[in-house]
Scaffold this active site. Structure first.
Site, PDB file in Angstrom:
ATOM      1  N   HIS A 175     -19.202 -13.025  13.690  1.00  0.00           N
ATOM      2  CA  HIS A 175     -18.748 -13.133  15.360  1.00  0.00           C
ATOM      3  C   HIS A 175     -18.970 -11.591  15.834  1.00  0.00           C
ATOM      4  CE1 HIS A 175     -16.443 -17.165  15.082  1.00  0.00           C
ATOM      5  NE2 HIS A 175     -17.362 -17.236  14.320  1.00  0.00           N
ATOM      6  N   ARG A 196     -24.238 -17.508  20.728  1.00  0.00           N
ATOM      7  CA  ARG A 196     -23.339 -17.106  21.622  1.00  0.00           C
ATOM      8  C   ARG A 196     -22.675 -15.645  21.499  1.00  0.00           C
ATOM      9  NH1 ARG A 196     -20.678 -20.527  18.293  1.00  0.00           N
ATOM     10  NH2 ARG A 196     -18.326 -19.921  18.091  1.00  0.00           N
TER      11      ARG A 196
END
Length: 204
Positions: free
Chosen positions: A151, A185
């Site tokens: 992430h 994303r």
């Protein structure tokens, strides 16, 4: 096979030496122009040491020295080159100095990632994150190590030698080394981090 240079490979500053004939992605070229990085295509023998993707900078203060020495063979077993900035004995040292040394190697592109170890890992994370281009993550188990890479695209791992056993630290390290950035994303969020960094650079 030609080496492919992506934006993830681009250093923060200076000259960027790549093997002659490498394929450089458009995003990498844009980032180099933005950072003022000069691309130099050279023969393999003009690139010192191992390829940047295989070089890991490591450092520890006196509280992390023993764990650093334990984990270095793990990195070597994974086919990585270890660049040890110290300390080289169990002697008094200040963690910001070691965190800075590791972070600067990563930010310059001399190492792709870095590992810093002190007693708790917190101080080294704070210090390393003051260097532009560094995303240092304090990790304490496999889940946090995996998340920080997938992430957050962390490029420096900090560990707390007083808070982890050697086995736990090795599990964290192996997971962190073996996990890739997921992109997608998450890339937009990383860009927001970079934008914050750039905003405060412009104020200096």
């Amino acid at each position: 096979m030609k080496k492919v240079i992506t934006s993830q490979d681009v250093p923060e500053t200076g000259d960027f030496r790549v093997p002659r004939g490498s394929v450089v992605t458009p995003s990498a070229r844009e980032l180099m122009a933005e950072r003022g990085v000069r691309l130099l295509e050279v023969s393999e023998d003009q690139i010192p040491g191992a390829p940047p993707g295989k070089t890991i900078a490591v450092g520890a203060d006196d509280g992390g020295y023993r764990l650093k020495e334990t984990l270095k063979p793990v990195l070597l077993s994974l086919g990585l080159e270890v660049r040890d900035v110290g300390v080289h004995a169990e002697q008094p040292a200040d963690y910001p100095d070691l965190a800075l040394a590791v972070a600067e190697l990563v930010a310059s592109g001399a190492a792709t990632r870095g590992v810093v170890i002190d007693g708790a890992g917190i101080g080294s994370s704070i210090a390393a994150n003051k260097v532009p281009g560094i995303r240092a993550a304090l990790c304490y188990d496999r889940a946090s190590a995996r998340n920080s890479r997938e992430h957050n695209d962390s490029n420096v791992l900090t560990l707390g030698a007083r808070l982890l056993t050697e086995t736990q630290a090795e599990e964290v390290l192996r997971t962190w080394i073996g996990t890739s950035f997921a992109g997608g994303r998450h890339q937009a969020r990383i860009q927001k981090i970079l934008d914050i960094e750039q905003r405060y650079r412009n104020k200096s």
